[in-house]
Design a protein around this motif. Structure first.
Motif, PDB file in Angstrom:
ATOM      1  N   ILE A  45       0.851  -1.185   0.000  1.00 63.67           N
ATOM      2  CA  ILE A  45       0.000   0.000   0.000  1.00 63.67           C
ATOM      3  C   ILE A  45       0.885   1.233   0.000  1.00 63.67           C
ATOM      4  CG2 ILE A  45      -0.117   0.076   2.538  1.00 63.67           C
ATOM      5  CD1 ILE A  45      -2.954   1.135   2.300  1.00 63.67           C
ATOM      6  N   ASP A  46       0.441   2.285  -0.686  1.00 66.49           N
ATOM      7  CA  ASP A  46       1.197   3.536  -0.633  1.00 66.49           C
ATOM      8  C   ASP A  46       0.524   4.471   0.367  1.00 66.49           C
ATOM      9  OD1 ASP A  46      -0.498   5.699  -2.376  1.00 66.49           O
ATOM     10  OD2 ASP A  46      -0.657   3.706  -3.279  1.00 66.49           O
ATOM     11  N   ILE A  47       1.308   4.959   1.322  1.00 64.41           N
ATOM     12  CA  ILE A  47       0.840   5.921   2.328  1.00 64.41           C
ATOM     13  C   ILE A  47       1.791   7.106   2.289  1.00 64.41           C
ATOM     14  CG2 ILE A  47       0.279   6.320   4.745  1.00 64.41           C
ATOM     15  CD1 ILE A  47      -0.061   3.352   5.130  1.00 64.41           C
ATOM     16  N   ARG A 106      -8.018  14.006   0.609  1.00 61.71           N
ATOM     17  CA  ARG A 106      -7.680  12.582   0.607  1.00 61.71           C
ATOM     18  C   ARG A 106      -6.381  12.301   1.360  1.00 61.71           C
ATOM     19  NH1 ARG A 106      -7.938  11.901  -5.917  1.00 61.71           N
ATOM     20  NH2 ARG A 106      -9.898  13.026  -6.282  1.00 61.71           N
ATOM     21  N   PHE A 107      -5.626  13.361   1.678  1.00 55.70           N
ATOM     22  CA  PHE A 107      -4.308  13.171   2.280  1.00 55.70           C
ATOM     23  C   PHE A 107      -4.175  13.906   3.608  1.00 55.70           C
ATOM     24  CE2 PHE A 107      -3.951  12.821  -2.324  1.00 55.70           C
ATOM     25  CZ  PHE A 107      -3.375  11.560  -2.441  1.00 55.70           C
ATOM     26  N   GLY A 130      -5.917   6.402   8.986  1.00 57.73           N
ATOM     27  CA  GLY A 130      -6.872   5.346   8.647  1.00 57.73           C
ATOM     28  C   GLY A 130      -6.197   4.237   7.849  1.00 57.73           C
ATOM     29  N   LYS A 131      -5.314   4.615   6.923  1.00 60.46           N
ATOM     30  CA  LYS A 131      -4.578   3.614   6.150  1.00 60.46           C
ATOM     31  C   LYS A 131      -3.657   2.805   7.054  1.00 60.46           C
ATOM     32  CE  LYS A 131      -4.448   5.595   1.494  1.00 60.46           C
ATOM     33  NZ  LYS A 131      -3.567   5.951   0.351  1.00 60.46           N
TER      34      LYS A 131
END
Length: 534
Positions: free
Chosen positions: A310-312, A515-516, A523-524
């Motif tokens: 996943i990209d965070i 979104r960021f 949350g991610k």
């Protein structure tokens, strides 16, 4: 418990990158682990601790600079050196034992000690004013350098022969030699009279003997101490490892024994250069990257599918619309680091074409390179390019005026060409953010746009002109995708000549920025942690 293992190393060595206050910072200290620690520290979502593998005698100052001074940590070298002090201490070089008749000369940068008119020592200070190094001289040649811990004691001492380092002694907080590292071979010798290290256990610590008195390298010592301390921790603990060559050496054998998250950040660790460690990535509990681009490169280098990746973003968006609307000029930010020469030339010419049609537009060349003469070299190169293309080089470098008579002054005033090209040299993230606040638009024509710049653009709600669409820029909404450099003037005209178009991009930037936010990034992280626990 969540443990962060950072990649805070100096040039691939097991040591921190602390430097004197007067030395120009050549790199940013910010990375993925810094942001991860900041988020968990400020939001209290989960208990965490930093596991530090490098020798960092000034770590408290690093935490203070990052705004996480009270973040919990465990230091491998504190365990090796049996250091139990936790708080920074006020310490003065005057407290050291100096020879009689020593004379201190205070320069604007360092304090130099002279003995009978011969240079005896030089004291360097950190950003907080604390002594960090005392270099000793013999017959004008460096003979010894003492490295001081911000907790008030000598942490290590380097011994030189004719200015060439021979070995480094690491000391206990009481000044006893713990181990010696030879510079030529990297071999380690443990002091047999002090052959124990600290083992953290049940909120306290106990002492354990080293298995050997000699080791081939510092890595072997760190491995032994780290392994012993990991055995004392809960099996359900999660370890977030910043992917770095040194971290991989230590943590590779734990990938099947512990719950590991591997964190990839930019070009710090590219799998194409470490294909022998593909198994470590495949067996990891989860893989976190800093962007879609990093994920794409990772999957391509792995040449197989990864399900738990996943990209965070390591940067969160914080809405700050800046002051560009309050300025009479329209600043165009143009990053040029790692831009090929042919593209650089074409880009400068197209920017010059546009500013000839907009007298309020100014080009601000952006670089993260800290070389002191780089701005002058960049401007000189741009002046050559524009002159060769038929433009007046004075819009980059004004003529030097030697004759100041009234007649010549009037003549010069009539022929004066305003300077339209400037250089913004920003190394750390704070200076980048300050710079962005004044920019009206960004033109980044590199293959991969700068991640931090893009986050700042959507936070400041300014349009972006880039070569390909990213998660931070949607084509025709908050910017344009431009692959043909000749389209750049038209793209600039669309946003800078029409306040309506610029405001529309501002609205779209605000929507994307949502979104960021820190909440979305946390949350991610929660999803990643829940997946590992299941």
């Amino acid at each position: 418990m969540l443990y962060f293992i950072p990649a805070w190393y100096q040039q691939n060595k097991w040591r921190e990158s602390e430097q004197s206050w007067h030395t120009r910072r050549m790199h940013t200290e910010f990375d993925d682990t810094v942001k991860q620690v900041q988020m968990f520290y400020r939001n209290g979502m989960r208990d965490f601790k930093i596991l530090l593998l490098s020798h960092t005698p000034n770590f408290r100052h690093f935490l203070h600079r990052q705004g996480v001074f009270h973040a919990p940590y465990w230091s491998c070298f504190d365990a090796i050196q049996e250091v139990e002090r936790r708080k920074a201490a006020v310490f003065s070089f005057h407290n050291l034992s100096w020879p009689d008749n020593i004379e201190f000369v205070y320069t604007p940068f360092v304090v130099v000690a002279y003995l009978e008119n011969v240079k005896y020592a030089e004291i360097n200070f950190g950003e907080a004013g604390n002594p960090i190094e005392v270099s000793m001289y013999n017959a004008g040649s460096l003979s010894r350098r003492n490295i001081y811990d911000d907790r008030g004691f000598v942490s290590s001492t380097e011994v030189y022969d004719n200015g060439i380092i021979v070995y480094t002694d690491y000391l206990t907080e009481k000044g006893n030699i713990k181990l010696r590292e030879y510079a030529a071979t990297g071999r380690i010798e443990i002091n047999e009279k002090s052959n124990t290290f600290l083992l953290s256990k049940d909120g306290g610590s106990e002492r354990r003997e080293f298995k050997q008195l000699t080791y081939d390298s510092m890595k072997d010592v760190i491995m032994e101490v780290m392994t012993a301390n990991l055995e004392a921790r809960d099996e359900d603990d999660v370890f977030c490892v910043a992917m770095h060559e040194l971290n991989v050496q230590v943590m590779k054998e734990f990938v099947e024994k512990r719950k590991l998250i591997l964190s990839f950040y930019g070009d710090r660790y590219r799998m194409r250069d470490h294909l022998d460690n593909k198994d470590m990535v495949k067996k990891a509990g989860y893989v976190v990257t800093d962007s879609e681009a990093t994920t794409r490169y990772l999957l391509r280098d792995m040449d197989e599918e990864l399900t738990k990746v996943i990209d965070i973003s390591p940067y969160d968006s914080r809405m700050d619309f800046g002051i560009s609307q309050q300025l009479t000029v329209q600043k165009i930010l143009v990053p040029v680091d790692n831009l090929s020469e042919d593209r650089f030339i074409t880009l400068m010419v197209q920017l010059a074409n546009y500013i000839m049609t907009n007298e309020n537009a100014m080009v601000h060349i952006f670089t993260r390179n800290a070389e002191y003469d780089l701005p002058d070299r960049l401007l000189a190169r741009i002046a050559e390019i524009l002159e060769a293309a038929g433009f007046d080089r004075r819009m980059v470098i004004p003529d030097q005026v030697e004759d100041d008579t009234a007649e010549n002054e009037q003549e010069i005033e009539e022929e004066q060409v305003p300077v339209r090209f400037f250089v913004e040299q920003c190394v750390d993230e704070l200076s980048v953010s300050r710079c962005i606040r004044e920019q009206r638009i960004m033109v980044d024509m590199r293959h991969n746009p700068d991640l931090f710049l893009q986050i700042n653009c959507i936070s400041s709600a300014i349009p972006q002109i880039i070569r390909r669409e990213t998660q931070y820029m949607q084509n025709m909404y908050n910017g344009f995708v431009v692959t043909d450099f000749e389209q750049i003037p038209a793209a600039l005209e669309y946003f800078l000549d029409s306040l309506y178009n610029w405001n529309q991009a501002k609205v779209y930037s605000y929507d994307i920025a949502q979104r960021f936010t820190t909440k979305k990034l946390l949350g991610k992280w929660k999803d990643v942690m829940d997946s590992l626990e299941k």
